[in-house]
Scaffold this motif. Structure first.
Motif, PDB file in Angstrom:
ATOM      1  N   TRP A   6     -40.464  35.470   1.949  1.00 46.82           N
ATOM      2  CA  TRP A   6     -39.629  35.317   3.291  1.00 46.82           C
ATOM      3  C   TRP A   6     -38.669  34.264   3.172  1.00 46.82           C
ATOM      4  CZ3 TRP A   6     -42.934  36.249   8.033  1.00 46.82           C
ATOM      5  CH2 TRP A   6     -43.331  37.725   8.188  1.00 46.82           C
ATOM      6  N   LEU A   7     -37.384  34.592   3.429  1.00 43.36           N
ATOM      7  CA  LEU A   7     -36.585  33.080   3.944  1.00 43.36           C
ATOM      8  C   LEU A   7     -36.204  33.272   5.348  1.00 43.36           C
ATOM      9  CD1 LEU A   7     -34.072  34.351   1.127  1.00 43.36           C
ATOM     10  CD2 LEU A   7     -35.916  32.449   0.981  1.00 43.36           C
ATOM     11  N   LEU A   8     -36.183  32.128   5.744  1.00 43.27           N
ATOM     12  CA  LEU A   8     -35.594  31.883   7.156  1.00 43.27           C
ATOM     13  C   LEU A   8     -34.090  31.853   7.274  1.00 43.27           C
ATOM     14  CD1 LEU A   8     -37.819  29.067   8.345  1.00 43.27           C
ATOM     15  CD2 LEU A   8     -37.626  31.377   9.487  1.00 43.27           C
ATOM     16  N   ILE A   9     -33.141  32.477   7.776  1.00 43.10           N
ATOM     17  CA  ILE A   9     -31.780  32.209   8.051  1.00 43.10           C
ATOM     18  C   ILE A   9     -31.425  31.447   9.293  1.00 43.10           C
ATOM     19  CG2 ILE A   9     -29.721  33.658   7.895  1.00 43.10           C
ATOM     20  CD1 ILE A   9     -31.573  34.077   5.449  1.00 43.10           C
ATOM     21  N   HIS A  10     -30.735  30.161   8.890  1.00 46.82           N
ATOM     22  CA  HIS A  10     -30.281  29.445   9.949  1.00 46.82           C
ATOM     23  C   HIS A  10     -28.698  29.480  10.205  1.00 46.82           C
ATOM     24  CE1 HIS A  10     -34.222  27.592   9.417  1.00 46.82           C
ATOM     25  NE2 HIS A  10     -34.184  27.242  10.494  1.00 46.82           N
ATOM     26  N   ARG A  11     -28.347  29.410  11.337  1.00 42.71           N
ATOM     27  CA  ARG A  11     -26.729  29.162  11.584  1.00 42.71           C
ATOM     28  C   ARG A  11     -26.581  27.862  12.343  1.00 42.71           C
ATOM     29  NH1 ARG A  11     -24.068  34.032  14.631  1.00 42.71           N
ATOM     30  NH2 ARG A  11     -25.545  33.303  15.997  1.00 42.71           N
ATOM     31  N   CYS A  12     -25.823  27.200  11.792  1.00 45.76           N
ATOM     32  CA  CYS A  12     -25.158  25.726  12.333  1.00 45.76           C
ATOM     33  C   CYS A  12     -24.520  25.966  13.661  1.00 45.76           C
ATOM     34  CB  CYS A  12     -24.368  25.105  11.175  1.00 45.76           C
ATOM     35  SG  CYS A  12     -23.980  23.452  11.889  1.00 45.76           S
ATOM     36  N   ARG A  13     -24.883  25.199  14.474  1.00 44.35           N
ATOM     37  CA  ARG A  13     -24.041  25.157  16.024  1.00 44.35           C
ATOM     38  C   ARG A  13     -22.857  24.672  15.771  1.00 44.35           C
ATOM     39  NH1 ARG A  13     -28.776  23.025  20.144  1.00 44.35           N
ATOM     40  NH2 ARG A  13     -30.367  24.415  19.366  1.00 44.35           N
ATOM     41  N   GLY A  14     -22.753  23.758  15.046  1.00 48.72           N
ATOM     42  CA  GLY A  14     -21.490  23.020  14.913  1.00 48.72           C
ATOM     43  C   GLY A  14     -20.250  23.588  14.103  1.00 48.72           C
ATOM     44  N   CYS A  15     -20.628  24.173  13.032  1.00 44.73           N
ATOM     45  CA  CYS A  15     -19.675  24.961  12.009  1.00 44.73           C
ATOM     46  C   CYS A  15     -19.970  26.202  11.732  1.00 44.73           C
ATOM     47  CB  CYS A  15     -19.535  24.054  10.600  1.00 44.73           C
ATOM     48  SG  CYS A  15     -21.173  24.096   9.671  1.00 44.73           S
ATOM     49  N   LYS A  55     -27.412  29.150   6.360  1.00 45.12           N
ATOM     50  CA  LYS A  55     -28.310  28.852   5.212  1.00 45.12           C
ATOM     51  C   LYS A  55     -29.416  29.657   5.294  1.00 45.12           C
ATOM     52  CE  LYS A  55     -26.512  24.748   3.923  1.00 45.12           C
ATOM     53  NZ  LYS A  55     -26.227  24.001   2.795  1.00 45.12           N
ATOM     54  N   ALA A  56     -30.020  29.521   4.318  1.00 44.16           N
ATOM     55  CA  ALA A  56     -31.390  30.431   3.816  1.00 44.16           C
ATOM     56  C   ALA A  56     -32.412  29.349   3.504  1.00 44.16           C
ATOM     57  CB  ALA A  56     -31.284  31.454   2.687  1.00 44.16           C
ATOM     58  N   ASN A  57     -33.691  29.124   4.221  1.00 44.89           N
ATOM     59  CA  ASN A  57     -34.734  28.305   3.748  1.00 44.89           C
ATOM     60  C   ASN A  57     -35.760  28.908   3.364  1.00 44.89           C
ATOM     61  OD1 ASN A  57     -33.271  25.722   4.297  1.00 44.89           O
ATOM     62  ND2 ASN A  57     -32.948  26.291   6.418  1.00 44.89           N
ATOM     63  N   ARG A  58     -36.688  28.313   2.757  1.00 43.26           N
ATOM     64  CA  ARG A  58     -38.026  28.911   2.634  1.00 43.26           C
ATOM     65  C   ARG A  58     -38.923  28.322   3.924  1.00 43.26           C
ATOM     66  NH1 ARG A  58     -39.803  26.983  -3.403  1.00 43.26           N
ATOM     67  NH2 ARG A  58     -40.579  29.481  -3.863  1.00 43.26           N
ATOM     68  N   PRO A  59     -39.970  29.261   4.423  1.00 43.43           N
ATOM     69  CA  PRO A  59     -40.952  28.764   5.212  1.00 43.43           C
ATOM     70  C   PRO A  59     -41.885  27.996   4.627  1.00 43.43           C
ATOM     71  CG  PRO A  59     -40.639  31.089   5.271  1.00 43.43           C
ATOM     72  CD  PRO A  59     -39.843  30.949   4.010  1.00 43.43           C
ATOM     73  N   ALA A  60     -42.257  27.007   5.341  1.00 44.24           N
ATOM     74  CA  ALA A  60     -43.324  25.997   4.757  1.00 44.24           C
ATOM     75  C   ALA A  60     -44.618  26.538   5.455  1.00 44.24           C
ATOM     76  CB  ALA A  60     -43.335  24.636   5.779  1.00 44.24           C
TER      77      ALA A  60
END
Length: 144
Positions: free
Chosen positions: A95-104, A108-113
């Motif tokens: 699984w990958l978490l998909i994050h979106r920046c509020r600023g720009c 980004k894709a991040n691994r769950p911990a």
């Protein structure tokens, strides 16, 4: 030329284990054992099972746009909060978490911990089913 050591590979997945990284937190590069989440304002420990560095809150999954080119480099100038949008799955089932920046607006894709709250992950996985607008953004139209 010597071959790479294959003993560091996970026997179940066949993937190489992450090497420990010396991650600096804060604008001035201090080494701390916790940081304050931008979303829920809880203190979050820096150490996380299953990853070499923590990059999001395990309770609300909010992150901060701090990494530039490489995970853990803390080279990004934006530093705005990043919201967890959805989950993606790699071909190997990870699984990958998909994050979106509020600023720009960067994605980004991040691994769950290993200590991420399971209900927060399930809520995120079910979000496209509950929000048709999000499904349209992803190119999935229900009923077709």
């Amino acid at each position: 030329m010597p071959r790479r050591d294959r003993a560091r590979r996970n026997p179940r997945t066949g993937r190489r284990a992450q090497r420990p990284k010396d991650v600096l937190h804060g604008r001035h590069g201090h080494r701390g054992d916790a940081f304050r989440c931008l979303g829920c304002r809880r203190d979050v420990p820096v150490r996380a099972p299953g990853t070499a560095h923590r990059n999001h809150c395990p309770y609300c999954l909010t992150s901060r746009h701090v990494d530039g080119r490489a995970p853990g480099d803390r080279g990004e100038e934006c530093r705005a909060p990043m919201d967890a949008l959805t989950l993606a799955v790699r071909d190997d089932g990870e699984w990958l978490l998909i994050h979106r920046c509020r600023g720009c607006g960067t994605l980004k894709a991040n691994r769950p911990a290993g200590d991420d709250h399971p209900l927060a992950l399930i809520r995120l996985a079910l979000r496209p089913l509950a929000d048709p607008g999000l499904a349209r953004l992803a190119g999935v139209v229900p009923g077709r």
